[in-house]
Design a protein around this motif. Sequence first.
Motif, PDB file in Angstrom:
ATOM      1  N   GLY A  14     -73.474 -22.639 -30.338  1.00 11.82           N
ATOM      2  CA  GLY A  14     -74.150 -21.382 -30.651  1.00 11.82           C
ATOM      3  C   GLY A  14     -73.309 -20.176 -30.281  1.00 11.82           C
ATOM      4  O   GLY A  14     -73.246 -19.198 -31.011  1.00 11.82           O
ATOM      5  N   LEU A  15     -72.641 -20.255 -29.138  1.00 13.65           N
ATOM      6  CA  LEU A  15     -71.888 -19.109 -28.621  1.00 13.65           C
ATOM      7  C   LEU A  15     -70.529 -18.921 -29.297  1.00 13.65           C
ATOM      8  O   LEU A  15     -70.247 -17.859 -29.861  1.00 13.65           O
ATOM      9  N   VAL A  16     -69.689 -19.928 -29.250  1.00 16.86           N
ATOM     10  CA  VAL A  16     -68.289 -19.736 -29.641  1.00 16.86           C
ATOM     11  C   VAL A  16     -68.095 -19.543 -31.148  1.00 16.86           C
ATOM     12  O   VAL A  16     -67.636 -18.480 -31.570  1.00 16.86           O
ATOM     13  N   PRO A  17     -68.445 -20.522 -32.011  1.00 16.38           N
ATOM     14  CA  PRO A  17     -68.135 -20.303 -33.427  1.00 16.38           C
ATOM     15  C   PRO A  17     -69.095 -19.360 -34.149  1.00 16.38           C
ATOM     16  O   PRO A  17     -68.749 -18.835 -35.203  1.00 16.38           O
ATOM     17  N   LYS A  18     -70.278 -19.143 -33.577  1.00 17.03           N
ATOM     18  CA  LYS A  18     -71.262 -18.321 -34.284  1.00 17.03           C
ATOM     19  C   LYS A  18     -71.366 -16.898 -33.747  1.00 17.03           C
ATOM     20  O   LYS A  18     -71.473 -15.951 -34.518  1.00 17.03           O
ATOM     21  N   LEU A  19     -71.353 -16.728 -32.450  1.00 13.11           N
ATOM     22  CA  LEU A  19     -71.524 -15.393 -31.877  1.00 13.11           C
ATOM     23  C   LEU A  19     -70.200 -14.713 -31.530  1.00 13.11           C
ATOM     24  O   LEU A  19     -70.015 -13.532 -31.817  1.00 13.11           O
ATOM     25  N   LEU A  20     -69.299 -15.432 -30.905  1.00 14.39           N
ATOM     26  CA  LEU A  20     -68.060 -14.793 -30.457  1.00 14.39           C
ATOM     27  C   LEU A  20     -67.023 -14.644 -31.562  1.00 14.39           C
ATOM     28  O   LEU A  20     -66.367 -13.606 -31.665  1.00 14.39           O
ATOM     29  N   PHE A  21     -66.848 -15.675 -32.386  1.00 11.36           N
ATOM     30  CA  PHE A  21     -65.733 -15.659 -33.335  1.00 11.36           C
ATOM     31  C   PHE A  21     -66.132 -15.682 -34.808  1.00 11.36           C
ATOM     32  O   PHE A  21     -65.258 -15.546 -35.658  1.00 11.36           O
ATOM     33  N   HIS A  22     -67.395 -15.881 -35.123  1.00 11.88           N
ATOM     34  CA  HIS A  22     -67.849 -15.914 -36.524  1.00 11.88           C
ATOM     35  C   HIS A  22     -66.895 -16.761 -37.364  1.00 11.88           C
ATOM     36  O   HIS A  22     -66.299 -16.287 -38.333  1.00 11.88           O
ATOM     37  N   HIS A  23     -66.755 -18.023 -36.959  1.00 10.85           N
ATOM     38  CA  HIS A  23     -65.772 -18.914 -37.579  1.00 10.85           C
ATOM     39  C   HIS A  23     -65.980 -19.020 -39.082  1.00 10.85           C
ATOM     40  O   HIS A  23     -67.109 -19.103 -39.574  1.00 10.85           O
ATOM     41  N   VAL A  24     -64.862 -19.026 -39.803  1.00 14.41           N
ATOM     42  CA  VAL A  24     -64.893 -19.045 -41.257  1.00 14.41           C
ATOM     43  C   VAL A  24     -65.591 -20.301 -41.796  1.00 14.41           C
ATOM     44  O   VAL A  24     -66.277 -20.233 -42.829  1.00 14.41           O
ATOM     45  N   ASP A  25     -65.455 -21.433 -41.134  1.00 14.97           N
ATOM     46  CA  ASP A  25     -66.136 -22.651 -41.599  1.00 14.97           C
ATOM     47  C   ASP A  25     -67.647 -22.526 -41.463  1.00 14.97           C
ATOM     48  O   ASP A  25     -68.394 -23.007 -42.323  1.00 14.97           O
ATOM     49  N   GLU A  26     -68.101 -21.912 -40.389  1.00 15.02           N
ATOM     50  CA  GLU A  26     -69.547 -21.687 -40.214  1.00 15.02           C
ATOM     51  C   GLU A  26     -70.071 -20.791 -41.339  1.00 15.02           C
ATOM     52  O   GLU A  26     -71.127 -21.049 -41.905  1.00 15.02           O
ATOM     53  N   GLN A  27     -69.322 -19.752 -41.653  1.00 19.21           N
ATOM     54  CA  GLN A  27     -69.714 -18.835 -42.725  1.00 19.21           C
ATOM     55  C   GLN A  27     -69.715 -19.550 -44.074  1.00 19.21           C
ATOM     56  O   GLN A  27     -70.639 -19.383 -44.880  1.00 19.21           O
ATOM     57  N   ALA A  28     -68.688 -20.351 -44.321  1.00 19.78           N
ATOM     58  CA  ALA A  28     -68.594 -21.066 -45.597  1.00 19.78           C
ATOM     59  C   ALA A  28     -69.767 -22.029 -45.785  1.00 19.78           C
ATOM     60  O   ALA A  28     -70.334 -22.107 -46.881  1.00 19.78           O
ATOM     61  N   MET A  29     -70.135 -22.743 -44.724  1.00 21.36           N
ATOM     62  CA  MET A  29     -71.257 -23.682 -44.851  1.00 21.36           C
ATOM     63  C   MET A  29     -72.567 -22.953 -45.144  1.00 21.36           C
ATOM     64  O   MET A  29     -73.393 -23.451 -45.911  1.00 21.36           O
ATOM     65  N   LEU A  30     -72.754 -21.780 -44.560  1.00 25.00           N
ATOM     66  CA  LEU A  30     -73.958 -21.001 -44.857  1.00 25.00           C
ATOM     67  C   LEU A  30     -73.982 -20.579 -46.323  1.00 25.00           C
ATOM     68  O   LEU A  30     -75.001 -20.724 -47.008  1.00 25.00           O
ATOM     69  N   VAL A  31     -72.856 -20.067 -46.815  1.00 26.95           N
ATOM     70  CA  VAL A  31     -72.775 -19.622 -48.210  1.00 26.95           C
ATOM     71  C   VAL A  31     -72.997 -20.795 -49.156  1.00 26.95           C
ATOM     72  O   VAL A  31     -73.729 -20.682 -50.139  1.00 26.95           O
ATOM     73  N   GLN A  32     -72.390 -21.936 -48.849  1.00 22.26           N
ATOM     74  CA  GLN A  32     -72.553 -23.114 -49.706  1.00 22.26           C
ATOM     75  C   GLN A  32     -73.995 -23.614 -49.722  1.00 22.26           C
ATOM     76  O   GLN A  32     -74.431 -24.222 -50.690  1.00 22.26           O
ATOM     77  N   ALA A  33     -74.735 -23.340 -48.658  1.00 20.84           N
ATOM     78  CA  ALA A  33     -76.147 -23.724 -48.609  1.00 20.84           C
ATOM     79  C   ALA A  33     -77.041 -22.662 -49.239  1.00 20.84           C
ATOM     80  O   ALA A  33     -78.261 -22.803 -49.245  1.00 20.84           O
TER      81      ALA A  33
END
Length: 128
Positions: A14-33
Amino acid sequence: MARISLAAIWFWHGLVPKLLFHHVDEQAMLVQAGLSIRLLPSLGVLEIVFALIILGSWRWRYIFPINILIMVLATFAVAHYSPEYIRAAFNPVTLNLSVISLSLAGWLSSPMLALASRCGRKPAKEQP
């Protein structure tokens, strides 16, 4: 250990890829969904809250099957909406299977935890 490990995993993801760094893979999976990337911080907060619930519900063992259900649903969602991540080096399948295994270990061991409410000792007799 299973409960603490699960909470740490949820907290980190929850903290690192979503809140601190907004990782591109996390963003891509949201868009693809079909979801907005603006949801990313909210999902991070939800994961941190779930980590705190796991820790705060120390005596409630039904958090483990809930966690298993979430992991199964998350795995199917990634497989359906973002199948390319299933083939990645560090993929959701291995992570989610590990989290499911920790949940099973927590579920199976929780009835054996030492709790004051299950203490079998008798109080010492008072001395006159």
